[in-house]
Structures are given as C-alpha cells and as structure tokens.
Design an enzyme around this catalytic site. Sequence first.
Site, PDB file in Angstrom:
ATOM      1  N   TYR A 138      -2.714 -24.599 -25.341  1.00 51.15           N
ATOM      2  CA  TYR A 138      -1.816 -24.401 -24.195  1.00 51.15           C
ATOM      3  C   TYR A 138      -0.444 -23.973 -24.713  1.00 51.15           C
ATOM      4  CZ  TYR A 138       0.620 -25.200 -19.817  1.00 51.15           C
ATOM      5  OH  TYR A 138       1.359 -25.033 -18.678  1.00 51.15           O
TER       6      TYR A 138
ATOM      7  N   PHE B 132       6.447   3.352  -8.366  1.00 48.86           N
ATOM      8  CA  PHE B 132       5.067   2.863  -8.418  1.00 48.86           C
ATOM      9  C   PHE B 132       4.909   1.813  -7.305  1.00 48.86           C
ATOM     10  CE2 PHE B 132       1.560   0.191  -9.965  1.00 48.86           C
ATOM     11  CZ  PHE B 132       0.582   1.176  -9.986  1.00 48.86           C
ATOM     12  N   THR B 133       3.690   1.705  -6.761  1.00 45.68           N
ATOM     13  CA  THR B 133       3.469   0.856  -5.583  1.00 45.68           C
ATOM     14  C   THR B 133       3.981  -0.581  -5.755  1.00 45.68           C
ATOM     15  OG1 THR B 133       1.251   0.479  -6.437  1.00 45.68           O
ATOM     16  CG2 THR B 133       1.471   2.124  -4.688  1.00 45.68           C
TER      17      THR B 133
ATOM     18  N   ASP C  13       9.220   1.088 -17.760  1.00 47.76           N
ATOM     19  CA  ASP C  13       7.839   0.664 -17.496  1.00 47.76           C
ATOM     20  C   ASP C  13       6.957   1.417 -18.487  1.00 47.76           C
ATOM     21  OD1 ASP C  13       5.239   0.360 -16.582  1.00 47.76           O
ATOM     22  OD2 ASP C  13       5.775   0.482 -14.454  1.00 47.76           O
TER      23      ASP C  13
ATOM     24  N   LYS D   9      -3.495  -1.471 -19.159  1.00 52.15           N
ATOM     25  CA  LYS D   9      -3.480  -0.063 -19.581  1.00 52.15           C
ATOM     26  C   LYS D   9      -3.092   0.020 -21.050  1.00 52.15           C
ATOM     27  CE  LYS D   9      -2.691   0.125 -14.947  1.00 52.15           C
ATOM     28  NZ  LYS D   9      -1.627   0.391 -14.009  1.00 52.15           N
TER      29      LYS D   9
ATOM     30  N   ARG E 204      -4.141   8.355  -3.636  1.00 52.35           N
ATOM     31  CA  ARG E 204      -2.735   8.196  -3.995  1.00 52.35           C
ATOM     32  C   ARG E 204      -1.938   9.138  -3.111  1.00 52.35           C
ATOM     33  NH1 ARG E 204      -1.945   3.560  -7.200  1.00 52.35           N
ATOM     34  NH2 ARG E 204      -2.302   3.077  -5.031  1.00 52.35           N
TER      35      ARG E 204
ATOM     36  N   PHE F 108      -3.150  -0.182   1.249  1.00 57.63           N
ATOM     37  CA  PHE F 108      -4.231   0.601   0.627  1.00 57.63           C
ATOM     38  C   PHE F 108      -5.248  -0.285  -0.087  1.00 57.63           C
ATOM     39  CE2 PHE F 108      -2.755   0.141  -3.734  1.00 57.63           C
ATOM     40  CZ  PHE F 108      -1.402  -0.112  -3.567  1.00 57.63           C
TER      41      PHE F 108
HETATM   42  C1  LIG Z   1      -0.688  -0.377 -13.304  1.00 56.47           C
HETATM   43  C2  LIG Z   1       0.740  -0.197 -13.340  1.00 56.47           C
HETATM   44  C3  LIG Z   1       1.608  -1.257 -13.042  1.00 56.47           C
HETATM   45  C4  LIG Z   1       1.095  -2.611 -12.587  1.00 56.47           C
HETATM   46  O1  LIG Z   1       0.332  -3.207 -13.572  1.00 56.47           O
HETATM   47  P1  LIG Z   1      -0.837  -4.267 -13.206  1.00 56.47           P
HETATM   48  O2  LIG Z   1      -1.287  -4.766 -14.521  1.00 56.47           O
HETATM   49  O3  LIG Z   1      -1.881  -3.512 -12.464  1.00 56.47           O
HETATM   50  O4  LIG Z   1      -0.204  -5.314 -12.379  1.00 56.47           O
HETATM   51  C5  LIG Z   1       2.956  -1.026 -13.129  1.00 56.47           C
HETATM   52  N1  LIG Z   1       3.434   0.173 -13.479  1.00 56.47           N
HETATM   53  C6  LIG Z   1       2.631   1.211 -13.772  1.00 56.47           C
HETATM   54  C7  LIG Z   1       3.223   2.506 -14.181  1.00 56.47           C
HETATM   55  C8  LIG Z   1       1.262   1.073 -13.714  1.00 56.47           C
HETATM   56  O5  LIG Z   1       0.477   2.118 -13.988  1.00 56.47           O
END
Ligand SMILES: *Cc1c(COP(=O)(O)O)cnc(C)c1O
Length: 482
Positions: free
Chosen positions: A80, A132-133, A223, A266, A389, A455
């Site tokens: 932990y 980004f969303t 990001d 990613k 998208r 979405f």
């Molecule tokens: C996917 C993504 C996020 C969010 O990441 P999650 O791991 O899905 O929460 C933020 N910014 C960008 C550019 C992304 O492609």
Amino acid sequence: MSKIKFFLNESMPLEMHKVRVVQKLNLIPIEDRKKALDEGGYNTFLLRNRDVFLDMLTDSGTNAMSDRQVAAMLAADDAYAGSETFYRLEKVLQFFFGMKFFLPAHQGRACENIISKTFVKPGDIIPMNYHFTTTKAHIELNGGKVEEIFIDEALKVTSDCPFKGDIDINKLHKLIKEVGVERIPFLRIELGTNLIGGQPVSLENIIKVAKICHEHKIMVVTDASLLADNIYFNKEREEFCKNLSLHEIILKIAAATDIMYFSARKLGCARGGGICVRDVELFNKMKELVPLYEGFLTYGGMSVREMEAMAIGLEETLDLELVNQGPQFIAGFGKKLMEQGVPIVTPTGGLGCHLDARRFIPHVKSEEYPAGALAAAIYLVSGIRGMERGTLSETRNPDGSEHPAGVELVRLALPRRVFTMSQISYSVDRIAWLFKNRDLIKGLKFVDEPKVLRFFLGRLAPIDDWATKLMKKFREDFGNSL
Ligand SMILES: *Cc1c(COP(=O)(O)O)cnc(C)c1O
C-alpha cells in the site's frame, strides 16, 4: 524534412515486432451487428466487445504490451505504501522528463481533476490549442472557461500543415491583453491534439509559447498523453529537431513546461497516469488531493503491475522503431482510403485515421450527428468499431441549441502493434463500399441524452430507419458473406 524510413513503400509499413500472444476475434453477421446497434443505442461506446471485430474505438489501454512489459509485471512489489515499484517508476519519469517530482493517478482525467481543482477558480480563462473532452469538463466544473487559440489551419480537414496543433501566438498576445494575467492561471498545450485528428505541436511553437507565458508569469501545463506520436512528427517534420534524439525532444518540451501530465493508458502502453513537476511548491499544492481522490502517494489508484509495465513502456517510448509504428500504419491506412476517394483528415496524424464525416455524408446536418451516424454505419457494414468525434461529443449551448463541432470526424484508432496490414485492407474495402453507398446513411436522433459527457452513455436512433436499408443493400452486394 528528414524522412524516417522503416516501411517498404508508403502504403506498406513494416512491423518492427513479431506476434507471440494472440487473441481470437469474432466477426458476427450483419443481422447480428444490426441487433447490437439497436441494443447499444447506435452509440459505439455501448457495444459489447464480443460483437466487435476490429476495435478501433481508441488506443486507450489497448496498445499491445512488449514481452519486457509483461515480464516486469510479474516482478511488481505489492504494498500500500512505499512500494519499490513506485520508486522504480518515479526514477524512470525523473529521467524521462527531467522533472524531480511525480504524483501518480489512476488515469489522465484524474490528473485533470487534480490540476483543475488546485489551480482553476470561477471566472478563470484557460487558453489552449484544441480542447479535449475530459479536460474541458474538469475546467468548467471548477468554474473556469476554455479559450481555444489554435492556428486557423487546425480546423482545415485537408491541409499540408505539418503542425496543426500549434498555438497562434497573436491570439495568445491578444487574449492576455484582453483578459489580464490574473485570470489566466495556466495555459494548456495538448501534444498530438486528439480531437482534430492526432495533430502534432511543433517544438519551436512550444518554446515560443512558453517564453511568452513565463514573461507574464502564466504557468504552462502540457498534456503529454499523446507524446509518443508528437515526438515522431517533431523528428520527421521539424527542421529544428532533425539532429535531436527523441529523448532530447522530450526534455526540451518538459523544460518549457511547468506541469506535465499524461494518461498512461496511451503513453507507456499500460494503464494509469501521472503528473510530473520540477517545482516543490507546485508539487505540495497538488499532493494532498492524491490520497483524497486516487490512493496513497505511492500508487495513486494504479495497480503495481501496471506501474511496472508503465516504467518499461516509457523507456521503450524513446525507441524510434517503436514510436514509428503508430504514425506509419495510420499513414498507410490513410493513403489506401484516399486512393478509394474516401475523405480523411490530412496530413494523417497520430492515434488513428480520421474520416471527415462532413464530406463523407454532406447531406446529414450537424444537428443530426453525421460523425455519430457514420461510426454506426461503419460498424454495421464491417464490425469495425470507431469513435464519433464531432457535435455529439460537444455540450449543448446554454439555450439548449446544438453547438456544431469545428470538425465532424470518425476516428478509427490504431492501437499500437495490434492490427495487421490485412485487417487494414479489409477495413479499407468495407469503408470504400460504404462510401459508394453513402446516400443511404441518414442522421441520428437522441432517445436518451445525458447532461454531462453525453457521448459516453447517450442512446440514439437512426432517422428514417436507414440502418435497415443499408443492411438490405449490403446483403444484395455481398451475398452470404459476413
Ligand atoms: C485520453 C486522453 C486524456 C484522458 O485520459 P484518460 O486516461 O482516458 O482519463 C486526456 N488528454 C488526452 C489528450 C487524451 O488523449
């Protein structure tokens, strides 16, 4: 431009790996796919994986892991607090970004929650390239407003602009003058700009933008979720980066930045996320939110196995032979689609191949969600799951009217090292057939519309029952085949 050559020719990229573990796929008949769409409300997020043939929804958490990553997962140190795995990952990140401090989080949007909660106040303005969303949702949740200051070329779906993710310097100067620095806690740069087709940001632009921000004491937040594709394009398309290694490019991006955050679903081909900072005060401001929302500071909601895999995945991101696999397969996919006349976003970027729904089905209005309809039609005729998208991914205006998206795209993501060229040829074949029969596709209407991030869970229905007509035409042309 320096050309990186790992492919036989431009439509035949070369896999720089061999497959050692496989997963069997299902391709169900079109009648069953129609049923799956009816049950899933014509929203590809609501399909079940057993009904999907090629899952091109996203690369999030679906990139293939390397043998070294899988092996490392077995050696994870479960605890932990104070897990050795955490310290290994922290060390890799310190090397990777050249930043001393690391806060773990369970995924990218969790980092956005922590950053927005800490730095965004009601009335604040957050400038960025295309939003980004989840980022936008977190900023707005904390009372802030997103101001997009991307270059005009960003929204041109056909272009030869190599860096459509760049920030417009004049718009930045103008915004700072109009709004005043007090209301701009930070500027956000998104690498490999997701919603406009995985389009990269140039290193020169990052450095220039950061200089202006820092002169005005505005923080720069990057990001880095789609960093791997971005640095490939820096290396391939940017004169300034020709003689830099991938790691040198990353270090220069990080040096211009105060806070780097990423989704490790990613970046690093694992699952999880994190925030990296150089400055101890910034670290201290954010750190208390990690145990509150994520988990203790040495795991942040991630499994130790994923942290081990991430550490190796990050190291492998410095290898051009790995990093080239995404963009080169996408370029090959895009070239084959264009040869069939299918409209896509150019130049091709990272993340996936992006179909331009506005040109594919120009007869469908934004209010009837062309990209959503096209994603559903593609699944119906091929079993391929893409992602809308476009306007469906937007939020309605305060008066309830639709906010038409700048671009209306269907993303066919190519998780790295997952699909083969024959699967891509199959995809091109079915999409080309659909393009010839595009007049049969009509729009969608909401049956159930959630208020936030609609979405993901929204349910829709095809206008005029077009899906049944398309299915009939498919049967006429394809006979008994799936
Ligand atoms: C996917 C993504 C996020 C969010 O990441 P999650 O791991 O899905 O929460 C933020 N910014 C960008 C550019 C992304 O492609």
